[in-house]
Design a protein around this motif. Sequence first.
Motif, PDB file in Angstrom:
ATOM      1  N   ASN A  50       0.809  -1.229   0.000  1.00 53.44           N
ATOM      2  CA  ASN A  50       0.000   0.000   0.000  1.00 53.44           C
ATOM      3  C   ASN A  50       0.837   1.272   0.000  1.00 53.44           C
ATOM      4  O   ASN A  50       0.499   2.249   0.669  1.00 53.44           O
ATOM      5  CB  ASN A  50      -0.985   0.003   1.178  1.00 53.44           C
ATOM      6  CG  ASN A  50      -1.878  -1.212   1.167  1.00 53.44           C
ATOM      7  OD1 ASN A  50      -2.419  -1.577   0.140  1.00 53.44           O
ATOM      8  ND2 ASN A  50      -1.999  -1.856   2.310  1.00 53.44           N
ATOM      9  N   THR A  51       1.937   1.250  -0.722  1.00 52.60           N
ATOM     10  CA  THR A  51       2.780   2.445  -0.867  1.00 52.60           C
ATOM     11  C   THR A  51       3.105   2.648  -2.335  1.00 52.60           C
ATOM     12  O   THR A  51       2.936   1.737  -3.148  1.00 52.60           O
ATOM     13  CB  THR A  51       4.092   2.310  -0.063  1.00 52.60           C
ATOM     14  OG1 THR A  51       4.784   1.129  -0.479  1.00 52.60           O
ATOM     15  CG2 THR A  51       3.832   2.246   1.431  1.00 52.60           C
ATOM     16  N   ASP A  55       7.032   7.720  -1.783  1.00 51.99           N
ATOM     17  CA  ASP A  55       6.436   7.872  -0.455  1.00 51.99           C
ATOM     18  C   ASP A  55       7.517   7.788   0.615  1.00 51.99           C
ATOM     19  O   ASP A  55       8.407   6.939   0.546  1.00 51.99           O
ATOM     20  CB  ASP A  55       5.417   6.765  -0.169  1.00 51.99           C
ATOM     21  CG  ASP A  55       4.119   6.885  -0.940  1.00 51.99           C
ATOM     22  OD1 ASP A  55       3.934   7.909  -1.642  1.00 51.99           O
ATOM     23  OD2 ASP A  55       3.296   5.951  -0.848  1.00 51.99           O
ATOM     24  N   VAL A  57       7.572   6.956   4.490  1.00 55.48           N
ATOM     25  CA  VAL A  57       6.650   6.400   5.468  1.00 55.48           C
ATOM     26  C   VAL A  57       7.394   5.838   6.667  1.00 55.48           C
ATOM     27  O   VAL A  57       8.553   5.452   6.574  1.00 55.48           O
ATOM     28  CB  VAL A  57       5.783   5.282   4.835  1.00 55.48           C
ATOM     29  CG1 VAL A  57       4.838   5.855   3.796  1.00 55.48           C
ATOM     30  CG2 VAL A  57       6.635   4.190   4.221  1.00 55.48           C
ATOM     31  N   SER A  72       4.886  -3.078   7.522  1.00 54.92           N
ATOM     32  CA  SER A  72       3.637  -2.367   7.281  1.00 54.92           C
ATOM     33  C   SER A  72       3.814  -0.918   7.718  1.00 54.92           C
ATOM     34  O   SER A  72       4.656  -0.602   8.561  1.00 54.92           O
ATOM     35  CB  SER A  72       2.476  -3.036   8.025  1.00 54.92           C
ATOM     36  OG  SER A  72       2.744  -3.120   9.401  1.00 54.92           O
ATOM     37  N   VAL A  73       2.994  -0.061   7.118  1.00 54.83           N
ATOM     38  CA  VAL A  73       3.037   1.355   7.427  1.00 54.83           C
ATOM     39  C   VAL A  73       2.396   1.581   8.782  1.00 54.83           C
ATOM     40  O   VAL A  73       1.339   1.022   9.088  1.00 54.83           O
ATOM     41  CB  VAL A  73       2.304   2.174   6.339  1.00 54.83           C
ATOM     42  CG1 VAL A  73       2.227   3.641   6.721  1.00 54.83           C
ATOM     43  CG2 VAL A  73       2.998   2.009   4.995  1.00 54.83           C
ATOM     44  N   ILE A  74       3.021   2.414   9.594  1.00 56.02           N
ATOM     45  CA  ILE A  74       2.457   2.803  10.894  1.00 56.02           C
ATOM     46  C   ILE A  74       1.603   4.031  10.637  1.00 56.02           C
ATOM     47  O   ILE A  74       2.061   5.032  10.109  1.00 56.02           O
ATOM     48  CB  ILE A  74       3.574   3.151  11.900  1.00 56.02           C
ATOM     49  CG1 ILE A  74       4.449   1.936  12.142  1.00 56.02           C
ATOM     50  CG2 ILE A  74       2.964   3.672  13.199  1.00 56.02           C
ATOM     51  CD1 ILE A  74       5.700   2.237  12.924  1.00 56.02           C
ATOM     52  N   GLU A  75       0.332   3.934  11.011  1.00 60.17           N
ATOM     53  CA  GLU A  75      -0.581   5.057  10.754  1.00 60.17           C
ATOM     54  C   GLU A  75      -0.835   5.859  11.987  1.00 60.17           C
ATOM     55  O   GLU A  75      -0.700   5.494  13.066  1.00 60.17           O
ATOM     56  CB  GLU A  75      -1.885   4.535  10.182  1.00 60.17           C
ATOM     57  CG  GLU A  75      -1.617   3.824   8.861  1.00 60.17           C
ATOM     58  CD  GLU A  75      -2.882   3.494   8.132  1.00 60.17           C
ATOM     59  OE1 GLU A  75      -3.850   4.258   8.245  1.00 60.17           O
ATOM     60  OE2 GLU A  75      -2.883   2.491   7.449  1.00 60.17           O
TER      61      GLU A  75
END
Length: 75
Positions: A50-51, A55, A57, A72-75
């Motif tokens: 999902n990047t 980006d 991130v 995974s991306v930290i939101e």
Amino acid sequence: MYGDRYGGYRGYGNEAPVKVGERYTVKIESLGKGGDGIAKIQGFVIFVPNTQVGDEVEIVINSVKRKFAFASVIE
């Protein structure tokens, strides 16, 4: 010490430069065949779903294999 021309990692011994649970800020450099973003840490490939290319991130490492890791991306 850095990745070879095929994206593999040539570190000291067989240890990856990342560990599960560690957090990093990375820039997505390219996309893999499955569409996941690819970042590198000390030449070691990290797949980040999902990047997009460009980006920047914050990620957390979820799984580490011999030549690459998943994060995974930290939101």
